[in-house]
Scaffold this motif. Structure first.
Motif, PDB file in Angstrom:
ATOM      1  N   MET A   1       0.831  -1.066   0.010  1.00  0.00           N
ATOM      2  CA  MET A   1      -0.058   0.086   0.018  1.00  0.00           C
ATOM      3  C   MET A   1       0.940   1.409   0.051  1.00  0.00           C
ATOM      4  O   MET A   1       1.971   1.282   0.958  1.00  0.00           O
ATOM      5  CB  MET A   1      -0.821  -0.066   1.303  1.00  0.00           C
ATOM      6  N   GLU A   2       0.583   2.135  -0.709  1.00  0.00           N
ATOM      7  CA  GLU A   2       1.378   3.354  -1.034  1.00  0.00           C
ATOM      8  C   GLU A   2       1.169   4.178   0.486  1.00  0.00           C
ATOM      9  O   GLU A   2       0.398   4.070   1.016  1.00  0.00           O
ATOM     10  CB  GLU A   2       0.933   4.386  -2.029  1.00  0.00           C
ATOM     11  N   ASP A   3       2.129   4.986   0.661  1.00  0.00           N
ATOM     12  CA  ASP A   3       2.195   5.965   1.874  1.00  0.00           C
ATOM     13  C   ASP A   3       1.015   6.526   1.753  1.00  0.00           C
ATOM     14  O   ASP A   3       0.825   7.314   0.968  1.00  0.00           O
ATOM     15  CB  ASP A   3       3.308   6.600   1.705  1.00  0.00           C
ATOM     16  N   LEU A   4       0.278   6.829   2.917  1.00  0.00           N
ATOM     17  CA  LEU A   4      -0.920   7.556   3.010  1.00  0.00           C
ATOM     18  C   LEU A   4      -0.582   8.863   3.630  1.00  0.00           C
ATOM     19  O   LEU A   4       0.272   9.016   4.636  1.00  0.00           O
ATOM     20  CB  LEU A   4      -1.995   6.858   3.777  1.00  0.00           C
ATOM     21  N   LYS A   5      -1.419  10.138   3.222  1.00  0.00           N
ATOM     22  CA  LYS A   5      -1.262  11.284   3.814  1.00  0.00           C
ATOM     23  C   LYS A   5      -2.309  11.071   5.034  1.00  0.00           C
ATOM     24  O   LYS A   5      -3.155  10.495   4.966  1.00  0.00           O
ATOM     25  CB  LYS A   5      -1.650  12.391   2.904  1.00  0.00           C
ATOM     26  N   ILE A   6      -1.997  12.075   6.272  1.00  0.00           N
ATOM     27  CA  ILE A   6      -2.863  11.971   7.109  1.00  0.00           C
ATOM     28  C   ILE A   6      -4.373  12.368   6.746  1.00  0.00           C
ATOM     29  O   ILE A   6      -4.381  13.129   5.639  1.00  0.00           O
ATOM     30  CB  ILE A   6      -2.354  13.107   8.459  1.00  0.00           C
ATOM     31  N   ALA A   7      -5.312  11.838   7.514  1.00  0.00           N
ATOM     32  CA  ALA A   7      -6.668  12.335   7.303  1.00  0.00           C
ATOM     33  C   ALA A   7      -7.122  11.969   5.556  1.00  0.00           C
ATOM     34  O   ALA A   7      -7.617  12.481   4.835  1.00  0.00           O
ATOM     35  CB  ALA A   7      -6.837  13.926   7.272  1.00  0.00           C
ATOM     36  N   THR A   8      -6.489  10.710   5.320  1.00  0.00           N
ATOM     37  CA  THR A   8      -6.876  10.178   4.231  1.00  0.00           C
ATOM     38  C   THR A   8      -8.032   9.150   4.307  1.00  0.00           C
ATOM     39  O   THR A   8      -8.076   8.075   5.042  1.00  0.00           O
ATOM     40  CB  THR A   8      -5.826   9.504   3.352  1.00  0.00           C
ATOM     41  N   HIS A   9      -9.290   9.351   3.410  1.00  0.00           N
ATOM     42  CA  HIS A   9     -10.298   8.504   3.495  1.00  0.00           C
ATOM     43  C   HIS A   9      -9.928   7.418   2.355  1.00  0.00           C
ATOM     44  O   HIS A   9      -9.696   7.753   1.067  1.00  0.00           O
ATOM     45  CB  HIS A   9     -11.764   9.331   3.098  1.00  0.00           C
ATOM     46  N   PHE A  10     -10.121   6.002   2.718  1.00  0.00           N
ATOM     47  CA  PHE A  10     -10.099   4.985   1.919  1.00  0.00           C
ATOM     48  C   PHE A  10     -10.922   4.005   2.059  1.00  0.00           C
ATOM     49  O   PHE A  10     -11.523   3.951   3.306  1.00  0.00           O
ATOM     50  CB  PHE A  10      -8.391   4.298   1.942  1.00  0.00           C
ATOM     51  N   MET A  11     -11.097   2.968   1.300  1.00  0.00           N
ATOM     52  CA  MET A  11     -11.924   1.853   1.220  1.00  0.00           C
ATOM     53  C   MET A  11     -11.290   0.793   1.129  1.00  0.00           C
ATOM     54  O   MET A  11     -10.644   0.619   0.100  1.00  0.00           O
ATOM     55  CB  MET A  11     -13.222   1.945   0.229  1.00  0.00           C
ATOM     56  N   VAL A  12     -11.523  -0.209   1.527  1.00  0.00           N
ATOM     57  CA  VAL A  12     -11.025  -1.665   1.091  1.00  0.00           C
ATOM     58  C   VAL A  12     -11.864  -2.701   1.187  1.00  0.00           C
ATOM     59  O   VAL A  12     -13.098  -2.504   1.422  1.00  0.00           O
ATOM     60  CB  VAL A  12      -9.987  -2.255   2.701  1.00  0.00           C
ATOM     61  N   SER A  13     -11.748  -3.749   0.201  1.00  0.00           N
ATOM     62  CA  SER A  13     -12.685  -4.723  -0.118  1.00  0.00           C
ATOM     63  C   SER A  13     -11.987  -6.058  -0.526  1.00  0.00           C
ATOM     64  O   SER A  13     -10.780  -6.198  -0.539  1.00  0.00           O
ATOM     65  CB  SER A  13     -13.103  -4.222  -1.565  1.00  0.00           C
ATOM     66  N   ASP A  14     -12.733  -7.230  -0.016  1.00  0.00           N
ATOM     67  CA  ASP A  14     -12.283  -8.696  -0.357  1.00  0.00           C
ATOM     68  C   ASP A  14     -13.148  -9.026  -1.391  1.00  0.00           C
ATOM     69  O   ASP A  14     -12.990 -10.430  -1.620  1.00  0.00           O
ATOM     70  CB  ASP A  14     -12.420  -9.215   0.908  1.00  0.00           C
ATOM     71  N   PHE A  17     -17.242  -7.605   0.992  1.00  0.00           N
ATOM     72  CA  PHE A  17     -17.514  -6.980   1.712  1.00  0.00           C
ATOM     73  C   PHE A  17     -16.433  -5.678   1.533  1.00  0.00           C
ATOM     74  O   PHE A  17     -15.357  -5.708   1.251  1.00  0.00           O
ATOM     75  CB  PHE A  17     -17.280  -7.490   3.041  1.00  0.00           C
ATOM     76  N   GLU A  18     -17.287  -4.478   2.062  1.00  0.00           N
ATOM     77  CA  GLU A  18     -16.171  -3.327   1.769  1.00  0.00           C
ATOM     78  C   GLU A  18     -16.355  -2.571   3.250  1.00  0.00           C
ATOM     79  O   GLU A  18     -17.278  -2.669   3.989  1.00  0.00           O
ATOM     80  CB  GLU A  18     -16.913  -2.276   0.653  1.00  0.00           C
ATOM     81  N   GLN A  19     -15.310  -1.968   3.344  1.00  0.00           N
ATOM     82  CA  GLN A  19     -15.208  -0.997   4.747  1.00  0.00           C
ATOM     83  C   GLN A  19     -14.257   0.212   4.501  1.00  0.00           C
ATOM     84  O   GLN A  19     -13.035   0.246   3.843  1.00  0.00           O
ATOM     85  CB  GLN A  19     -14.317  -1.951   5.784  1.00  0.00           C
ATOM     86  N   ASP A  50      -2.767  -4.342  10.571  1.00  0.00           N
ATOM     87  CA  ASP A  50      -4.053  -5.457  11.103  1.00  0.00           C
ATOM     88  C   ASP A  50      -5.401  -5.026  10.388  1.00  0.00           C
ATOM     89  O   ASP A  50      -6.164  -6.199   9.993  1.00  0.00           O
ATOM     90  CB  ASP A  50      -4.144  -5.150  12.576  1.00  0.00           C
ATOM     91  N   PHE A  51      -5.644  -3.827  10.271  1.00  0.00           N
ATOM     92  CA  PHE A  51      -6.922  -3.311   9.492  1.00  0.00           C
ATOM     93  C   PHE A  51      -6.936  -4.139   7.867  1.00  0.00           C
ATOM     94  O   PHE A  51      -8.029  -4.439   7.559  1.00  0.00           O
ATOM     95  CB  PHE A  51      -7.298  -1.817   9.561  1.00  0.00           C
ATOM     96  N   LEU A  52      -5.585  -3.939   7.413  1.00  0.00           N
ATOM     97  CA  LEU A  52      -5.628  -4.285   5.826  1.00  0.00           C
ATOM     98  C   LEU A  52      -5.957  -5.856   5.766  1.00  0.00           C
ATOM     99  O   LEU A  52      -5.985  -6.405   4.566  1.00  0.00           O
ATOM    100  CB  LEU A  52      -4.437  -3.543   5.148  1.00  0.00           C
ATOM    101  N   ALA A  53      -5.405  -6.424   6.934  1.00  0.00           N
ATOM    102  CA  ALA A  53      -4.984  -7.880   6.708  1.00  0.00           C
ATOM    103  C   ALA A  53      -6.175  -8.692   5.948  1.00  0.00           C
ATOM    104  O   ALA A  53      -5.982  -9.575   4.930  1.00  0.00           O
ATOM    105  CB  ALA A  53      -4.612  -8.688   8.031  1.00  0.00           C
ATOM    106  N   PRO A  54      -7.425  -8.511   6.114  1.00  0.00           N
ATOM    107  CA  PRO A  54      -8.429  -9.334   5.534  1.00  0.00           C
ATOM    108  C   PRO A  54      -8.897  -9.099   4.216  1.00  0.00           C
ATOM    109  O   PRO A  54      -9.740  -9.757   3.383  1.00  0.00           O
ATOM    110  CB  PRO A  54      -9.599  -9.201   6.560  1.00  0.00           C
ATOM    111  N   TYR A  55      -8.259  -7.801   3.833  1.00  0.00           N
ATOM    112  CA  TYR A  55      -8.669  -7.382   2.198  1.00  0.00           C
ATOM    113  C   TYR A  55      -7.725  -7.415   1.358  1.00  0.00           C
ATOM    114  O   TYR A  55      -6.217  -7.693   1.623  1.00  0.00           O
ATOM    115  CB  TYR A  55      -9.198  -5.981   2.624  1.00  0.00           C
TER     116      TYR A  55
END
Length: 292
Positions: A1-14, A17-19, A50-55
């Protein structure tokens, strides 16, 4: 995953399911995200890895300047406030709604007013002041110093319904401020009010409900009710003294806003010039106008 800037809204998916989540920042313990869990309707903080692991995929979102209401720091502040005080949040149906709320806010409109404003309930002999926080789950809520929200009953800064705040007062008023004295945004005003919850230092003359409300909006600690009493008391004492009915106490007068210079001139005139003469009155008037 690319470096995220603070206060970035992103969505993950498997793929099924989306989160949605908000990237906060990196600390010595790792990178953190905050998100609304749709499983149990809780705001949660988690390490990014840990948040990204399932997606297996993610998408980032961008907000145009004309859509977002808050800068990056305020977005983070909103998210952390939501994490700390979830009981005062609006009802979210999805993680996307929560993250959008951090960026663009919501109208926060109750039946009367917009959140982050100073309101007062007129009780006849006195006024009770507070900060309207908004309408949450159908209830208008107010932060206020509960000291003397009921006659002669002291208390702490708390959040109650607007109905409880109003009590038996017939009318609620929106206290207007000129733009140049308003030091904070609506969200910051709400946050400042919340930051003093449970404070129990009420004092009718130095730390009352109006002091609190004015401080939330301007950063200044003042009460027009107290200033008005001081002005009226000072005028009354000065009048009674001029009539020769009382002897002023310099300490009392100074506490009511009379300058030391004015007191010195006033006292000197009592000894130098005959009381009640035109010269005596003229010098006293001069001292009031020019030596405060």
């Amino acid at each position: 995953m690319e470096d995220l800037k603070i206060a970035t809204h992103f969505m993950v998916s498997d793929g099924v399911f989306e989160q949605h989540a908000l990237y906060l920042t990196e600390t010595e313990n790792g990178k953190y995200v905050v998100f609304f869990s749709e499983e149990d309707s809780q705001i949660r903080l988690q390490i990014l890895e840990d948040f990204l692991a399932p997606y297996d995929s993610y998408t980032t979102y961008r907000y145009s300047d004309n859509k977002r209401l808050y800068d990056d720091i305020t977005v983070l502040h909103r998210a952390l406030t939501a994490l700390d005080k979830p009981e005062h949040l609006p009802h979210f149906c999805s993680g996307e709604e929560f993250v959008e709320w951090c960026f663009v806010g919501e109208p926060l409109e109750g039946n009367l007013v917009v959140a982050g404003i100073h309101i007062k309930a007129s009780r006849g002999l006195y006024d009770h002041h507070g900060i309207y926080l908004g309408n949450f789950n159908g209830t208008d809520i107010v932060a206020h110093y509960s000291g003397f929200s009921e006659p002669l009953k002291k208390g702490e800064i708390t959040i109650t319904s607007l109905e409880e705040f109003q009590g038996d007062a017939d009318t609620l008023y929106h206290i207007q401020y000129s733009p140049e004295v308003v030091a904070y945004s609506k969200f910051e005003i709400v946050d400042r009010a919340r930051s003093r919850l449970d404070e129990n230092s009420y004092n009718l003359f130095t730390n009352n409900c109006e002091h609190f409300a004015v401080w939330c909006i301007t950063g200044e600690h003042r009460s027009e009710q107290v200033e008005s009493v001081k002005r009226n008391t000072k005028s009354t004492l000065m009048l009674l003294d001029d009539l020769g009915l009382i002897q002023k106490n310099p300490l009392v007068m100074h506490s009511l806003g009379v300058s030391k210079t004015e007191l010195a001139v006033d006292t000197a005139m009592d000894y130098i010039l005959p009381r009640g003469t035109l010269i005596h009155s003229g010098v006293k008037l001069f001292s009031k106008l020019f030596f405060k």
